[in-house]
Each structure stands twice: as C-alpha cells, then as structure tokens.
Design a protein around this motif. Structure first.
Motif, PDB file in Angstrom:
ATOM      1  N   ASN A  52      49.069  47.143  19.811  1.00  0.00           N
ATOM      2  CA  ASN A  52      48.330  46.620  18.740  1.00  0.00           C
ATOM      3  C   ASN A  52      48.921  47.182  17.360  1.00  0.00           C
ATOM      4  N   LEU A  53      49.962  47.854  17.084  1.00  0.00           N
ATOM      5  CA  LEU A  53      50.503  48.198  15.800  1.00  0.00           C
ATOM      6  C   LEU A  53      51.399  46.944  15.531  1.00  0.00           C
ATOM      7  N   PHE A  54      51.876  46.397  16.513  1.00  0.00           N
ATOM      8  CA  PHE A  54      52.626  44.966  15.933  1.00  0.00           C
ATOM      9  C   PHE A  54      51.733  44.011  15.668  1.00  0.00           C
ATOM     10  N   LEU A  55      50.860  43.882  16.564  1.00  0.00           N
ATOM     11  CA  LEU A  55      49.909  42.948  15.910  1.00  0.00           C
ATOM     12  C   LEU A  55      49.116  43.023  14.544  1.00  0.00           C
ATOM     13  N   GLY A  56      48.995  44.284  14.193  1.00  0.00           N
ATOM     14  CA  GLY A  56      48.619  44.860  12.960  1.00  0.00           C
ATOM     15  C   GLY A  56      49.399  44.446  11.999  1.00  0.00           C
ATOM     16  N   LEU A  57      50.672  44.790  12.150  1.00  0.00           N
ATOM     17  CA  LEU A  57      51.755  44.181  11.011  1.00  0.00           C
ATOM     18  C   LEU A  57      51.654  42.884  11.097  1.00  0.00           C
ATOM     19  N   SER A  58      51.601  42.061  12.155  1.00  0.00           N
ATOM     20  CA  SER A  58      51.832  40.639  11.946  1.00  0.00           C
ATOM     21  C   SER A  58      50.347  40.259  11.103  1.00  0.00           C
ATOM     22  N   CYS A  59      49.157  40.845  11.160  1.00  0.00           N
ATOM     23  CA  CYS A  59      47.882  40.511  10.545  1.00  0.00           C
ATOM     24  C   CYS A  59      48.100  40.995   9.172  1.00  0.00           C
ATOM     25  N   ALA A  60      48.855  41.829   8.871  1.00  0.00           N
ATOM     26  CA  ALA A  60      48.994  42.293   7.520  1.00  0.00           C
ATOM     27  C   ALA A  60      49.789  41.298   6.671  1.00  0.00           C
ATOM     28  N   GLU A  61      50.888  40.757   7.458  1.00  0.00           N
ATOM     29  CA  GLU A  61      51.718  39.786   6.758  1.00  0.00           C
ATOM     30  C   GLU A  61      50.892  38.464   6.438  1.00  0.00           C
ATOM     31  N   LEU A  62      50.200  38.066   7.509  1.00  0.00           N
ATOM     32  CA  LEU A  62      49.401  36.632   7.406  1.00  0.00           C
ATOM     33  C   LEU A  62      48.171  36.737   6.434  1.00  0.00           C
ATOM     34  N   SER A  63      47.719  38.183   6.532  1.00  0.00           N
ATOM     35  CA  SER A  63      46.390  37.986   5.461  1.00  0.00           C
ATOM     36  C   SER A  63      46.706  38.298   3.949  1.00  0.00           C
ATOM     37  N   THR A  64      48.061  38.928   3.807  1.00  0.00           N
ATOM     38  CA  THR A  64      48.463  39.293   2.545  1.00  0.00           C
ATOM     39  C   THR A  64      49.164  37.878   1.871  1.00  0.00           C
ATOM     40  N   THR A  65      49.671  37.131   2.783  1.00  0.00           N
ATOM     41  CA  THR A  65      50.209  35.721   2.332  1.00  0.00           C
ATOM     42  C   THR A  65      49.014  34.764   2.126  1.00  0.00           C
TER      43      THR A  65
END
Length: 477
Positions: free
Chosen positions: A61-74
């Motif tokens: 879920n940490l990896f997922l959270g990081l991917s989520c952070a990139e998409l949601s800030t982009t």
C-alpha cells in the motif's frame, strides 16, 4: 478527447485542505470498523504470522500511495481515476471510455466495500445501545449521520472527521496499552500466549492472511478525489498519505499484539469466531467484553461505530466527487443527468446530488448484504485489481502524456515494482479461491464497462452545450 463542458460552477470546489486534512481523510477511511474485524480475525487465527502479513500489506500500500500521489498531483481533479484514465489513453473516444470505466469500476467496487463497512459499524452501533433485531434501521441511521457533514463546507467536514478520528484511535491505543501493561481482566501480557501451531514466518499462513492484512490499509487512495480542494498538493498529498500509512501500521501492530498477548491464542480464536463474535463479524466486541466487562464491550462498540462513521464520511466525500468530475465534463449518461450531478450547493460548494445518490445506493446494498468477513474478501479481490491499474496508469501516462508537469515524480521503478508486488499479493492471498472471489470482481468490471459505453454513447448523442468558465473559455481535453 471529447469536449469538456465547463460551467460557472467548474471552479466552485474550495481549495482549503492541508497535510493534516489529507492525513485525517486517509486514516479516517482506512482505520474502519471492518479493519477491527480483519485485524482481530488475523491475529487470533494465525498469531504473530499476521504481523508479517501486515508488514507486507503496508509495503504494497505504500507503493500504491506513492503512485496515487504522483497521479493526484499531476492531475489534481475531483474525478480522480476518471481523470487519470482519460489522460493516460491518448485516443479521443477511447480516452473517455477508459476514464469512465475506471471510475465506474471503483464506484461499483465500493458498493461491496461500503456495504461491509456500514454493516460492521451498524453491528457496533446496535451493540452500543444494547439493541437486537433487524440491522436495517441502524444502517440507515449510520448513513444519515455520515451524510450530514458532507453537505457543508469540505473544511467543516474535515474538522468533524478529525475530532471523531482522534477519539476512535485513542480507544484502539487504550486497548493496546491495557494489553501490554496488563491492567485488564484478561491478565498480564505474556509471549507464551502467542505460542501456537503456526510459526511466525510460516509462508502458507502469511500468504493466506494477506487478504486480511491488505485490508488493514486499503483506501489510502481516497484522498485523490480531494486533490482539487487541497492547498499545495505537491507537498500535502504525499506527506499526508505516507504519514497516514505509518499511523495505521503502528495502530494495528500495537493494539493487536497487546490484546492478543493477554490470553492463549486458542481461547481468543474460539470466542472471537463464535456467536459472541458474530461468527467472526464482530470479534472486537468479544475483546472489549473479555478485557473490561460490560463497559469494555460498550467502549469497543463505540470505537466500531466511530470507525465506520469516519470511514463513511470520507466515502461520501470522495465517491460523489468522482461522479461530479464525470458530470462536470458532460459525460455522465447524457447532458441532462450531467447537469444534475454537476450541481454544487451555492453556499457550501459541495455536490449535494451526488452525495445523496451515493448514500442511498451504498446503504441499500448494506441492508441486503451484511456478512462482513465474506464481503471483506470479495471487496478486497476487486480492490487489489484496481490497485494494479493505479500503478499501470502511472507507467502508461509517462509515455502518452510525457510533457505534463509532474510536481511529484517517482522513479519509474516504483510503480513497476508496486504493480508486480500487488499481482504477487493477489495470487497468494486468494490461492485456491480465485474463482470464488474473482467472479464477483469480474461482474463489477463487466458492469463498469457496460456503464462506460452507455454513458459515452449518451454523451455523444447530445448536442454540446458550450458554457464559459471564469476566463470565458471552453476547455478541450
């Protein structure tokens, strides 16, 4: 991509959320009543091997959270997966359908998850008042209470959420302290109580518990639809996500190991999985009763109800904003329904119609399906697949949308490792049960695709209505 219909309300969402609001949103959704169920069932059935599974679940879920952070800030838009899918697929019609499919799949998946969460909390609410009988009135009451904060300013919702969250987490940590310090009715903590037939690093047990461990963290991506209302998303979203996951891991590990060490494991399992524990659907009530008698039972019932409340408040904040994002683009089953679901309350700037519809839909499912443990497994299967898609969206968008600014940019290895790790978890967590839980997931995805195609067709059938945004422009996708 299709034209985006922008109206005067397009910029109406308030940008007021900071790091701690994101932290509250992520933790409030994840530390749900159903995680009390999954944590205690996991610890009591396989012992400390569940802690190993929990760490694996955290990393995934940490990896997922990081991917989520990139998409949601982009792409900091309320539509979240709808927006990401549409941007990642470069072809006009296909981009809209891809975005709609992902959004509807996520929304439909939470029909299962929302049902189990409302049901789990309603068991706690019913126990809190010492009531018996049908669960439906308690489901309706819980839904109404969770709906109310979402009808006002998003900042007000976050404050209410934070207050309840602090109380709910304090109860969980109290039971952990009571276990470790040995001042409950179940006696002193002893490592001998954790001795069982299953070894701590026995892989078959760890793999079998991955679905439950994974469930202890799922939902951190629910902060994504709030990106449009977040100040400085580049800093606040990643920080809130990572801090939230660490808080969840610490809470689960401290509470579970503290409580479990006060009685032999076999005794906990027998009582928690029996009638007193709702056959595994409310083991936390057994814990409360065993440790502190009647008032402990009531305190754990309160924690259960509060956990569902915090979760459903965030659900009824995030999921309606996905519908709102679709409708704002004119792609929600034609122009007429798009106008209805794109409505924002003129004072509070919240999507009232989408909130009400979501609340009704999820509570109806909960009334008819409330076997919490079964729903955890069914919902988890679909959710894991969607997590794989989150990672793939990061990878694909790097090639199809290379020039977009990425305020928070990951090394490409992160989403790739995240996707592979999630596939690994899916395979082992459901080994021998893929057909049982995979078929409901496939039904959700098939329904989402049908809905996406119908919605797109109806949107294309209308004559585009051009409306000016604040600059008098019609934005194109």
């Amino acid at each position: 991509m299709s034209e985006r219909v922008v109206g005067p309300q397009d910029s109406g969402l308030e940008k007021t959320l900071g790091t701690w609001s994101i932290f509250v949103a992520g933790v409030g959704l994840v530390v749900a009543a159903s995680t009390l169920v999954s944590d205690f069932v996991g610890y009591f059935t396989i012992g400390l091997a569940f802690l190993v599974a929990l760490v694996i679940g955290f990393l995934i879920n940490l990896f997922l959270g990081l991917s989520c952070a990139e998409l949601s800030t982009t792409y900091p838009k309320a539509g979240a997966l709808y927006e990401y899918g549409a941007r990642a697929v470069p072809w006009r019609g296909a981009s809209v359908v891809a975005g709609l499919f992902l959004a509807f799949a996520f929304y439909g998946m939470f029909g299962i998850v929302g049902a189990l969460e409302i049901a789990a909390g309603s068991f706690g609410l019913q126990a809190l008042f010492g009531a018996t009988g049908a669960l439906a009135p308690w489901i309706i009451a819980m839904t109404v209470l969770a709906t109310l904060p979402n009808l006002v300013h998003v900042r007000t919702m976050a404050i209410i959420e934070a207050v309840v969250l602090v109380g709910m987490l304090a109860i969980r940590w109290f039971f952990g302290v009571a276990g470790w310090a040995g001042f409950s009715n179940t006696g002193a903590w002893s490592a001998g109580n954790w001795v069982g037939e299953i070894g701590v690093f026995e892989w078959s047990a760890v793999a079998g518990a991955l679905a439950l461990a994974y469930w202890s963290f799922v939902g951190i991506e629910f902060v994504a639809p709030l990106a449009e209302e977040t100040r400085n998303p580049r800093r606040n979203l990643p920080a809130g996500i990572v801090l939230g996951l660490l808080a969840i891991l610490a809470t689960s590990a401290f509470m579970g190991t503290g409580v479990g060490g006060t009685r032999p494991l076999a005794e906990w399992e027998e009582s928690a999985m029996g009638p007193a524990g709702c056959d595994g659907s409310c083991p936390q009530l057994v814990v409360g009763e065993a440790m502190f008698g009647g008032w402990g039972h009531g305190l754990m019932a309160l924690a259960t109800a509060a956990a569902t409340y915090t979760s459903m408040v965030i659900v009824l904040a995030a999921m309606p904003r996905i519908l709102y994002g679709i409708a704002r683009d004119g792609n929600f089953f034609g122009a007429r329904l798009s106008r209805v679901f794109a409505y924002l309350h003129p004072r509070f700037r919240t999507p009232w119609v989408a909130v009400f519809v979501t609340a009704v839909a999820y509570s109806v499912v909960a009334i008819f399906f409330n076997d919490v443990v079964t729903l955890i497994y069914a919902g988890s299967y679909a959710w894991v697949i969607i997590y794989i898609l989150w990672h793939l969206l990061v990878v694909v968008s790097r090639f199809t949308d290379p020039d977009v600014a990425r305020p928070f940019r990951l090394p490409l290895a992160v989403p790739i490792i995240g996707a592979l790790g999630t596939v690994f978890a899916l395979y082992f967590a459901f080994q021998g049960a893929h057909s049982t839980y995979g078929l409901p997931a496939l039904a959700i995805f098939a329904g989402a695709m049908v809905a996406a195609l119908v919605s797109y067709a109806l949107a294309r059938a209308r004559q585009p209505v051009r409306a000016s945004d604040e600059q008098g422009d019609v934005t194109k996708r």
